[in-house]
Motif scaffolding. Structure first.
Motif, PDB file in Angstrom:
ATOM      1  N   LEU A 143     -12.973  72.525  12.742  1.00 59.59           N
ATOM      2  CA  LEU A 143     -11.980  72.685  11.684  1.00 59.59           C
ATOM      3  C   LEU A 143     -11.540  74.134  11.554  1.00 59.59           C
ATOM      4  O   LEU A 143     -10.384  74.416  11.237  1.00 59.59           O
ATOM      5  CB  LEU A 143     -12.543  72.200  10.351  1.00 59.59           C
ATOM      6  N   SER A 144     -12.453  75.057  11.789  1.00 60.13           N
ATOM      7  CA  SER A 144     -12.126  76.481  11.673  1.00 60.13           C
ATOM      8  C   SER A 144     -11.041  76.875  12.663  1.00 60.13           C
ATOM      9  O   SER A 144     -10.246  77.784  12.406  1.00 60.13           O
ATOM     10  CB  SER A 144     -13.382  77.327  11.909  1.00 60.13           C
ATOM     11  N   ASN A 145     -11.017  76.195  13.816  1.00 56.29           N
ATOM     12  CA  ASN A 145     -10.038  76.528  14.846  1.00 56.29           C
ATOM     13  C   ASN A 145      -8.797  75.648  14.780  1.00 56.29           C
ATOM     14  O   ASN A 145      -7.905  75.763  15.608  1.00 56.29           O
ATOM     15  CB  ASN A 145     -10.672  76.379  16.233  1.00 56.29           C
ATOM     16  N   GLN A 146      -8.752  74.740  13.806  1.00 57.40           N
ATOM     17  CA  GLN A 146      -7.641  73.792  13.706  1.00 57.40           C
ATOM     18  C   GLN A 146      -6.542  74.370  12.823  1.00 57.40           C
ATOM     19  O   GLN A 146      -6.774  74.671  11.656  1.00 57.40           O
ATOM     20  CB  GLN A 146      -8.154  72.471  13.114  1.00 57.40           C
ATOM     21  N   PRO A 147      -5.333  74.555  13.348  1.00 54.46           N
ATOM     22  CA  PRO A 147      -4.253  75.118  12.536  1.00 54.46           C
ATOM     23  C   PRO A 147      -3.821  74.147  11.450  1.00 54.46           C
ATOM     24  O   PRO A 147      -3.820  72.930  11.635  1.00 54.46           O
ATOM     25  CB  PRO A 147      -3.127  75.351  13.547  1.00 54.46           C
ATOM     26  N   GLY A 148      -3.475  74.679  10.300  1.00 54.13           N
ATOM     27  CA  GLY A 148      -3.010  73.855   9.203  1.00 54.13           C
ATOM     28  C   GLY A 148      -1.578  74.180   8.854  1.00 54.13           C
ATOM     29  O   GLY A 148      -0.974  75.092   9.421  1.00 54.13           O
ATOM     30  N   PRO A 149      -1.007  73.433   7.922  1.00 57.03           N
ATOM     31  CA  PRO A 149       0.370  73.704   7.499  1.00 57.03           C
ATOM     32  C   PRO A 149       0.431  74.985   6.681  1.00 57.03           C
ATOM     33  O   PRO A 149      -0.588  75.476   6.196  1.00 57.03           O
ATOM     34  CB  PRO A 149       0.712  72.480   6.647  1.00 57.03           C
ATOM     35  N   PRO A 150       1.622  75.555   6.499  1.00 56.32           N
ATOM     36  CA  PRO A 150       1.746  76.735   5.623  1.00 56.32           C
ATOM     37  C   PRO A 150       1.292  76.358   4.225  1.00 56.32           C
ATOM     38  O   PRO A 150       1.663  75.308   3.701  1.00 56.32           O
ATOM     39  CB  PRO A 150       3.241  77.060   5.677  1.00 56.32           C
ATOM     40  N   PHE A 151       0.477  77.205   3.611  1.00 56.31           N
ATOM     41  CA  PHE A 151      -0.184  76.858   2.355  1.00 56.31           C
ATOM     42  C   PHE A 151       0.310  77.735   1.218  1.00 56.31           C
ATOM     43  O   PHE A 151       0.366  78.963   1.346  1.00 56.31           O
ATOM     44  CB  PHE A 151      -1.686  77.015   2.515  1.00 56.31           C
ATOM     45  N   ASN A 152       0.670  77.098   0.104  1.00 50.52           N
ATOM     46  CA  ASN A 152       1.133  77.820  -1.084  1.00 50.52           C
ATOM     47  C   ASN A 152      -0.067  78.069  -1.995  1.00 50.52           C
ATOM     48  O   ASN A 152      -0.368  77.279  -2.890  1.00 50.52           O
ATOM     49  CB  ASN A 152       2.200  76.994  -1.808  1.00 50.52           C
ATOM     50  N   ALA A 153      -0.778  79.158  -1.755  1.00 50.03           N
ATOM     51  CA  ALA A 153      -1.998  79.462  -2.503  1.00 50.03           C
ATOM     52  C   ALA A 153      -1.765  79.607  -4.008  1.00 50.03           C
ATOM     53  O   ALA A 153      -2.540  79.066  -4.808  1.00 50.03           O
ATOM     54  CB  ALA A 153      -2.658  80.716  -1.929  1.00 50.03           C
ATOM     55  N   PRO A 154      -0.725  80.328  -4.453  1.00 54.35           N
ATOM     56  CA  PRO A 154      -0.500  80.441  -5.904  1.00 54.35           C
ATOM     57  C   PRO A 154      -0.279  79.083  -6.569  1.00 54.35           C
ATOM     58  O   PRO A 154      -0.712  78.868  -7.701  1.00 54.35           O
ATOM     59  CB  PRO A 154       0.754  81.323  -5.999  1.00 54.35           C
TER      60      PRO A 154
ATOM     61  N   SER B 108       1.384  66.007  -4.920  1.00 47.78           N
ATOM     62  CA  SER B 108       1.703  65.611  -3.550  1.00 47.78           C
ATOM     63  C   SER B 108       1.362  66.758  -2.609  1.00 47.78           C
ATOM     64  O   SER B 108       1.386  67.925  -3.016  1.00 47.78           O
ATOM     65  CB  SER B 108       3.194  65.281  -3.431  1.00 47.78           C
ATOM     66  N   PRO B 109       1.040  66.451  -1.345  1.00 45.97           N
ATOM     67  CA  PRO B 109       0.777  67.534  -0.394  1.00 45.97           C
ATOM     68  C   PRO B 109       1.936  68.515  -0.301  1.00 45.97           C
ATOM     69  O   PRO B 109       1.731  69.710  -0.093  1.00 45.97           O
ATOM     70  CB  PRO B 109       0.552  66.792   0.925  1.00 45.97           C
ATOM     71  N   GLY B 110       3.153  68.001  -0.478  1.00 43.54           N
ATOM     72  CA  GLY B 110       4.317  68.876  -0.391  1.00 43.54           C
ATOM     73  C   GLY B 110       4.318  69.991  -1.413  1.00 43.54           C
ATOM     74  O   GLY B 110       4.868  71.071  -1.170  1.00 43.54           O
ATOM     75  N   GLU B 111       3.675  69.756  -2.571  1.00 37.95           N
ATOM     76  CA  GLU B 111       3.621  70.788  -3.608  1.00 37.95           C
ATOM     77  C   GLU B 111       2.693  71.932  -3.230  1.00 37.95           C
ATOM     78  O   GLU B 111       2.726  72.995  -3.863  1.00 37.95           O
ATOM     79  CB  GLU B 111       3.173  70.170  -4.935  1.00 37.95           C
ATOM     80  N   LEU B 112       1.843  71.714  -2.229  1.00 33.55           N
ATOM     81  CA  LEU B 112       0.896  72.746  -1.801  1.00 33.55           C
ATOM     82  C   LEU B 112       1.325  73.414  -0.497  1.00 33.55           C
ATOM     83  O   LEU B 112       0.636  74.301  -0.005  1.00 33.55           O
ATOM     84  CB  LEU B 112      -0.502  72.143  -1.619  1.00 33.55           C
ATOM     85  N   ILE B 113       2.434  72.963   0.045  1.00 35.41           N
ATOM     86  CA  ILE B 113       2.894  73.530   1.313  1.00 35.41           C
ATOM     87  C   ILE B 113       3.908  74.624   1.034  1.00 35.41           C
ATOM     88  O   ILE B 113       4.900  74.412   0.337  1.00 35.41           O
ATOM     89  CB  ILE B 113       3.513  72.441   2.208  1.00 35.41           C
ATOM     90  N   GLY B 114       3.655  75.806   1.567  1.00 35.24           N
ATOM     91  CA  GLY B 114       4.596  76.907   1.431  1.00 35.24           C
ATOM     92  C   GLY B 114       5.742  76.739   2.406  1.00 35.24           C
ATOM     93  O   GLY B 114       5.763  75.822   3.231  1.00 35.24           O
ATOM     94  N   HIS B 115       6.726  77.625   2.329  1.00 37.28           N
ATOM     95  CA  HIS B 115       7.874  77.516   3.237  1.00 37.28           C
ATOM     96  C   HIS B 115       7.441  77.884   4.651  1.00 37.28           C
ATOM     97  O   HIS B 115       6.874  78.950   4.872  1.00 37.28           O
ATOM     98  CB  HIS B 115       9.001  78.443   2.808  1.00 37.28           C
TER      99      HIS B 115
END
Length: 241
Positions: free
Chosen positions: A10-21, A80-87
């Motif tokens: 998992l550490s090496n698995q890329p994820g979607p852009p994340f909206n941390a705030p 929704s996952p979309g609310e946590l995805i950054g641009h």
């Protein structure tokens, strides 16, 4: 004491852009602490390694959740996952945000998988015009995003700086070859940017007699030239960009 420990895969698995705030705001709005989020992800989503420290690392932008982690986090935060995805910014991020596998993109645009993966990993798009058009359609890229992911930002910025610092008319054609924009829209935008830059320089010279103030004002404008260009285009275009 909790520590950030994830399975190596998992550490090496890329994820979607994340909206941390956004993740931090949503958690706070629910009155939950990082320990509550971690507990629910372990208990309800079968992610036994998730700790409060890992949740905090996500919220601080130190780590990015993978796609399964983001889906579980969204479930815990009742969003929704979309609310946590950054641009998305890169080609890979746009692909992941659309939920596509590399094989899907390579097949649709007409590239060998290894060739596409190499372009994605190096952020160096080398597709033909036809392949670029197919990519834009598949990933639903706006024109600014398309320019970014195909690596054309540096060249466009260079042309725009030339347009505002010299004769803007000379840059209508080269910019137009890069961007499928209406010629009148492009002419008006370049002329406006040129006038803004030249007016700023004249005003700064009048106020401060030149020197560092003038240089700083001019550099700031030129540093932001891409953002300023797309804002002007969007303001002038009825459908935006």
């Amino acid at each position: 004491m909790w520590r950030v420990r994830r399975p190596q895969a998992l550490s090496n698995q890329p994820g979607p852009p994340f909206n941390a705030p956004a993740a931090r705001r949503l958690r706070a709005a629910l009155g939950m602490g990082p320990e509550h989020v971690a507990h629910d992800m372990r208990a309800s989503y079968g992610l036994p390694y998730v700790s409060p420290d890992l949740v905090v690392a996500w919220e601080r932008g130190a780590l990015t959740p993978t796609s399964p982690e983001l889906t579980a986090l969204a479930g815990v935060l009742w969003c929704s996952p979309g609310e946590l995805i950054g641009h998305p910014r890169t080609l890979r991020e746009h692909r992941i945000a659309r939920g596509l596998a590399p094989e899907d993109v390579a097949r649709t645009v007409g590239l060998e998988l290894l060739a596409y993966m190499r372009m994605e990993e190096t952020d160096d798009w080398r597709g033909t015009d036809r392949q670029s058009s197919a990519l834009a359609g598949l990933l639903d890229l706006s024109l600014p995003d398309f320019v970014t992911v195909t690596g054309r930002n540096p060249k466009l910025a260079e042309l725009l700086r030339g347009a505002v610092t010299t004769r803007w008319q000379a840059y209508v054609r080269p910019v137009g070859k890069m961007l499928p924009l209406d010629r009148r829209l492009l002419e008006d935008t370049l002329q406006e940017l040129h006038q803004d830059y030249q007016g700023r320089m004249v005003a700064t010279l009048s106020w401060g007699g030149g020197g560092e103030g003038s240089d700083a004002s001019g550099r700031d404008f030129l540093d932001r030239i891409l953002d300023l260009f797309w804002i002007r285009v969007s303001d002038r275009s009825p459908d935006g960009v």
